[in-house]
Design a protein around this motif. Structure first.
Motif, PDB file in Angstrom:
ATOM      1  N   MET A   1       1.004  -1.176   0.144  1.00  0.00           N
ATOM      2  CA  MET A   1      -0.230   0.130   0.073  1.00  0.00           C
ATOM      3  C   MET A   1       0.825   1.149  -0.057  1.00  0.00           C
ATOM      4  N   HIS A   5      -1.505   7.295  -0.275  1.00  0.00           N
ATOM      5  CA  HIS A   5      -3.090   7.026  -0.382  1.00  0.00           C
ATOM      6  C   HIS A   5      -3.897   7.046   0.812  1.00  0.00           C
ATOM      7  N   VAL A  12      -7.915   0.288   7.833  1.00  0.00           N
ATOM      8  CA  VAL A  12      -6.951  -0.275   7.048  1.00  0.00           C
ATOM      9  C   VAL A  12      -7.021  -1.805   7.805  1.00  0.00           C
ATOM     10  N   ASP A  51      -3.896  -4.229   1.305  1.00  0.00           N
ATOM     11  CA  ASP A  51      -4.550  -3.260   0.503  1.00  0.00           C
ATOM     12  C   ASP A  51      -5.930  -3.974   0.369  1.00  0.00           C
TER      13      ASP A  51
END
Length: 63
Positions: A1, A5, A12, A51
């Motif tokens: 990741m 972002h 998460v 991700d």
């Protein structure tokens, strides 16, 4: 990741479980997350994040 972002408040996932980002440390490539199940704070290296596009703000579950 990619750390670019990440934003505070986003959910998460890592091998430690799901948590909300409460801080981002660009210098050390890590994030501080608050786990939703026990509200413990933990610093996690960015490479440990998974991700998971199905997680979204305001919800700690997949859709």
């Amino acid at each position: 990741m990619d750390i670019k972002h990440l934003t505070t408040g986003m959910w998460v996932e890592s091998c430690h479980g799901v948590g909300k980002v409460i801080g981002i440390d660009h210098q050390h490539h890590s994030v501080i997350i608050e786990h939703h199940h026990d509200h413990q704070l933990q610093s996690i290296d960015i490479v440990e994040l998974i991700d998971q596009p199905q997680l979204h703000n305001g919800c700690d579950r997949y859709y």
